[in-house]
Scaffold this motif. Sequence first.
Motif, PDB file in Angstrom:
ATOM      1  N   ALA A  82     -86.060  29.884 -41.623  1.00 29.99           N
ATOM      2  CA  ALA A  82     -84.303  29.583 -40.411  1.00 29.99           C
ATOM      3  C   ALA A  82     -83.679  30.108 -41.230  1.00 29.99           C
ATOM      4  N   LYS A  83     -82.976  30.867 -42.238  1.00 25.23           N
ATOM      5  CA  LYS A  83     -81.969  31.370 -43.049  1.00 25.23           C
ATOM      6  C   LYS A  83     -82.088  33.036 -42.877  1.00 25.23           C
ATOM      7  N   THR A  84     -83.316  33.425 -42.925  1.00 25.09           N
ATOM      8  CA  THR A  84     -83.400  34.798 -42.428  1.00 25.09           C
ATOM      9  C   THR A  84     -83.106  35.008 -40.595  1.00 25.09           C
ATOM     10  N   ALA A  85     -83.326  33.992 -39.668  1.00 28.82           N
ATOM     11  CA  ALA A  85     -83.154  34.321 -38.545  1.00 28.82           C
ATOM     12  C   ALA A  85     -81.014  34.034 -38.453  1.00 28.82           C
ATOM     13  N   ARG A  89     -78.893  37.214 -36.993  1.00 26.68           N
ATOM     14  CA  ARG A  89     -77.296  37.076 -35.699  1.00 26.68           C
ATOM     15  C   ARG A  89     -76.458  37.341 -37.010  1.00 26.68           C
ATOM     16  N   THR A  90     -76.245  37.408 -37.527  1.00 32.05           N
ATOM     17  CA  THR A  90     -74.635  36.724 -37.992  1.00 32.05           C
ATOM     18  C   THR A  90     -74.077  38.547 -38.287  1.00 32.05           C
ATOM     19  N   LEU A  91     -75.502  38.993 -38.851  1.00 34.41           N
ATOM     20  CA  LEU A  91     -75.164  40.341 -38.641  1.00 34.41           C
ATOM     21  C   LEU A  91     -75.278  41.351 -37.516  1.00 34.41           C
ATOM     22  N   LEU A  92     -76.162  40.883 -36.311  1.00 35.56           N
ATOM     23  CA  LEU A  92     -76.330  41.618 -35.305  1.00 35.56           C
ATOM     24  C   LEU A  92     -74.268  41.559 -34.280  1.00 35.56           C
ATOM     25  N   ASN A  93     -74.175  40.066 -34.621  1.00 38.55           N
ATOM     26  CA  ASN A  93     -73.074  39.985 -33.945  1.00 38.55           C
ATOM     27  C   ASN A  93     -71.507  40.761 -34.328  1.00 38.55           C
ATOM     28  N   TYR A  94     -72.133  41.124 -35.493  1.00 39.97           N
ATOM     29  CA  TYR A  94     -70.487  42.268 -36.095  1.00 39.97           C
ATOM     30  C   TYR A  94     -71.172  43.456 -35.108  1.00 39.97           C
ATOM     31  N   PHE A  95     -71.867  44.044 -34.375  1.00 38.82           N
ATOM     32  CA  PHE A  95     -71.670  45.051 -34.010  1.00 38.82           C
ATOM     33  C   PHE A  95     -70.801  44.643 -31.935  1.00 38.82           C
ATOM     34  N   ASN A  96     -70.612  43.674 -31.681  1.00 38.32           N
ATOM     35  CA  ASN A  96     -69.799  43.050 -30.588  1.00 38.32           C
ATOM     36  C   ASN A  96     -68.633  43.493 -30.944  1.00 38.32           C
ATOM     37  N   ASP A 107     -81.182  50.151 -30.772  1.00 38.70           N
ATOM     38  CA  ASP A 107     -82.425  51.100 -31.615  1.00 38.70           C
ATOM     39  C   ASP A 107     -82.562  50.037 -33.108  1.00 38.70           C
ATOM     40  N   VAL A 108     -81.069  48.717 -33.615  1.00 43.35           N
ATOM     41  CA  VAL A 108     -81.440  48.209 -34.941  1.00 43.35           C
ATOM     42  C   VAL A 108     -82.633  47.019 -34.577  1.00 43.35           C
ATOM     43  N   LEU A 109     -82.634  46.638 -33.441  1.00 45.98           N
ATOM     44  CA  LEU A 109     -83.119  45.802 -32.382  1.00 45.98           C
ATOM     45  C   LEU A 109     -84.326  46.264 -32.260  1.00 45.98           C
ATOM     46  N   LEU A 110     -84.865  47.831 -31.785  1.00 49.93           N
ATOM     47  CA  LEU A 110     -86.275  47.996 -31.870  1.00 49.93           C
ATOM     48  C   LEU A 110     -87.208  47.846 -33.043  1.00 49.93           C
ATOM     49  N   ASP A 111     -86.048  48.567 -34.266  1.00 48.91           N
ATOM     50  CA  ASP A 111     -86.633  48.520 -35.306  1.00 48.91           C
ATOM     51  C   ASP A 111     -87.138  47.541 -36.079  1.00 48.91           C
ATOM     52  N   ASN A 112     -86.102  46.077 -35.992  1.00 47.54           N
ATOM     53  CA  ASN A 112     -86.311  44.855 -36.461  1.00 47.54           C
ATOM     54  C   ASN A 112     -87.610  43.754 -36.118  1.00 47.54           C
ATOM     55  N   ILE A 113     -87.696  44.305 -34.583  1.00 50.10           N
ATOM     56  CA  ILE A 113     -88.302  43.342 -33.426  1.00 50.10           C
ATOM     57  C   ILE A 113     -90.227  44.177 -34.669  1.00 50.10           C
ATOM     58  N   ASP A 114     -89.939  45.627 -34.498  1.00 55.60           N
ATOM     59  CA  ASP A 114     -91.325  46.039 -35.386  1.00 55.60           C
ATOM     60  C   ASP A 114     -91.426  44.963 -35.996  1.00 55.60           C
ATOM     61  N   TRP A 115     -91.115  45.313 -37.375  1.00 56.67           N
ATOM     62  CA  TRP A 115     -90.140  44.542 -38.300  1.00 56.67           C
ATOM     63  C   TRP A 115     -91.230  42.985 -38.751  1.00 56.67           C
ATOM     64  N   SER A 116     -90.399  42.640 -37.686  1.00 56.01           N
ATOM     65  CA  SER A 116     -90.344  41.529 -37.440  1.00 56.01           C
ATOM     66  C   SER A 116     -92.131  40.212 -37.009  1.00 56.01           C
ATOM     67  N   LYS A 125     -88.792  37.583 -33.939  1.00 49.80           N
ATOM     68  CA  LYS A 125     -89.046  38.754 -32.902  1.00 49.80           C
ATOM     69  C   LYS A 125     -88.907  38.063 -31.294  1.00 49.80           C
ATOM     70  N   HIS A 126     -89.029  36.642 -31.070  1.00 47.66           N
ATOM     71  CA  HIS A 126     -88.537  36.368 -30.548  1.00 47.66           C
ATOM     72  C   HIS A 126     -86.948  36.371 -29.438  1.00 47.66           C
ATOM     73  N   SER A 127     -86.240  36.199 -30.582  1.00 45.81           N
ATOM     74  CA  SER A 127     -84.732  36.080 -30.845  1.00 45.81           C
ATOM     75  C   SER A 127     -84.531  36.752 -30.881  1.00 45.81           C
ATOM     76  N   LEU A 128     -84.936  38.305 -31.796  1.00 44.20           N
ATOM     77  CA  LEU A 128     -84.992  39.635 -31.202  1.00 44.20           C
ATOM     78  C   LEU A 128     -84.601  40.604 -29.720  1.00 44.20           C
ATOM     79  N   GLU A 129     -85.891  39.427 -29.178  1.00 40.40           N
ATOM     80  CA  GLU A 129     -86.125  40.713 -28.169  1.00 40.40           C
ATOM     81  C   GLU A 129     -85.105  40.337 -26.871  1.00 40.40           C
ATOM     82  N   ILE A 130     -85.595  38.786 -26.899  1.00 37.92           N
ATOM     83  CA  ILE A 130     -84.218  38.194 -25.849  1.00 37.92           C
ATOM     84  C   ILE A 130     -82.521  39.001 -25.776  1.00 37.92           C
TER      85      ILE A 130
END
Length: 420
Positions: A82-85, A89-96, A107-116, A125-130
């Motif tokens: 839960a803390k990981t998710a 999400r916090t780190l990805l929000n900084y891209f905005n 590219d980052v999302l695709l890489d992390n989806i594969d890792w998940s 994985k579902h959260s990142l795919e959305i």
Amino acid sequence: MTTNQALLDEAKNTNPARAEEIYKQILVSSASPSSVERDQVLRDQGNAMIKLAELYRHQRNAQGLAEVITLSRSFMSSTAKAKTAKLIRTLLNYFNDIPNSRQTQIDVLLDNIDWSKREKRIFLKHSLEIRLVSLQLEVSQFNAALTRIDTLLTELKKLDDKMILTEVHPLESRVYRGIGNLVKAKAALTSTRTAANSIYCPPHLQAALDLQSEILHAEDRDYTTAYSYFYETFENMSSQDDPSALNALKYMLLCKVMLNLPEDVTTLLSVKLAVKYAQLREIECMRAIALAHQNRNLAEFEKVLLRFPFDVQLLSGPTIRSHLAALYDPLLEQNLLRIIEPYSVVEIDRTLKRSELSQMILDKMFYGVLDQGKGRLLVFDEPEVDDTFGTAIDTLEQVGKVVGSLYARVSSFWFCVYNR
């Protein structure tokens, strides 16, 4: 005070380059066997990771932020899921806050989806795919988004996760709207409402569903119905300070323009809820478009589109772009009418194509005839309608009803007489 805590304090009071070195040093530090110290090291690493990401965000360094997310994997392997998710999400929000970083984020999302997927973190994985599908929608990668959604929906239906299905189906509807398949876009929205009826739907998600439904109404050219729904959605979103309220307001103004009521735009922007948006560039653009439509000035309309380029994110959306394209032809006709109205004879070379004028005459937008030999347009006054014949026909219809009524009464009288 631990060594890492001292380093964090030092990083607050030093230059960005040195702070970057300190944060990276903390991230590669190892925890001691003691569980208490290990927990403290993990907390310090989490703080260093956030601070390093914030540093890259301020520097507009998308690639550096992507590296932080990659580095975070070893840290995330030691923390709760839960803390990981939440962290990712916090780190990805900084891209905005970093311009022109969408492709890096994809590219980052695709890489992390594969890792998940490898780590079997299904919900992450579902959260990142959305999030990935949302970004692909923004950059008009509709085929890639649709492929991803099909796979995602198959997995979610097996899990019977109604909440995530309620988030994914609207994205599916938007993708089909993007490729022009309105039938499937409406079907996806119906599936969303079916899923939403069986759970508690948060207000922001309900507002997003309503907004998508209204967009599809507008696509059917039912602007009156769409406007009423847009207004209701705008009120709800504004009361919750939802950023999507701006989109609802833009669509409301668009509906007014498409309904040939551009003068209502100024009145609408004086409403209390809309005042705080009135000075934004997107709204200024819609106001300028409404004014050009009101003045029936095609040149002014084209200048507006040049004055407010795509970087204001107004014309980049498929909804507004398609409707503004549809607005061009009627505005061209209104512009022609404005030119020829003061005259009875117009040189055709001074207006536009003859085909446009001939079509307008056939549509009875004005009365006239093209003199092909002299290259002129002869404009006639609108003929007065003589209601004499219509009135005479109405009178005869009423007389016929009276005669029929009298005949029925007489027939009834004689039927009674003969049957005594």
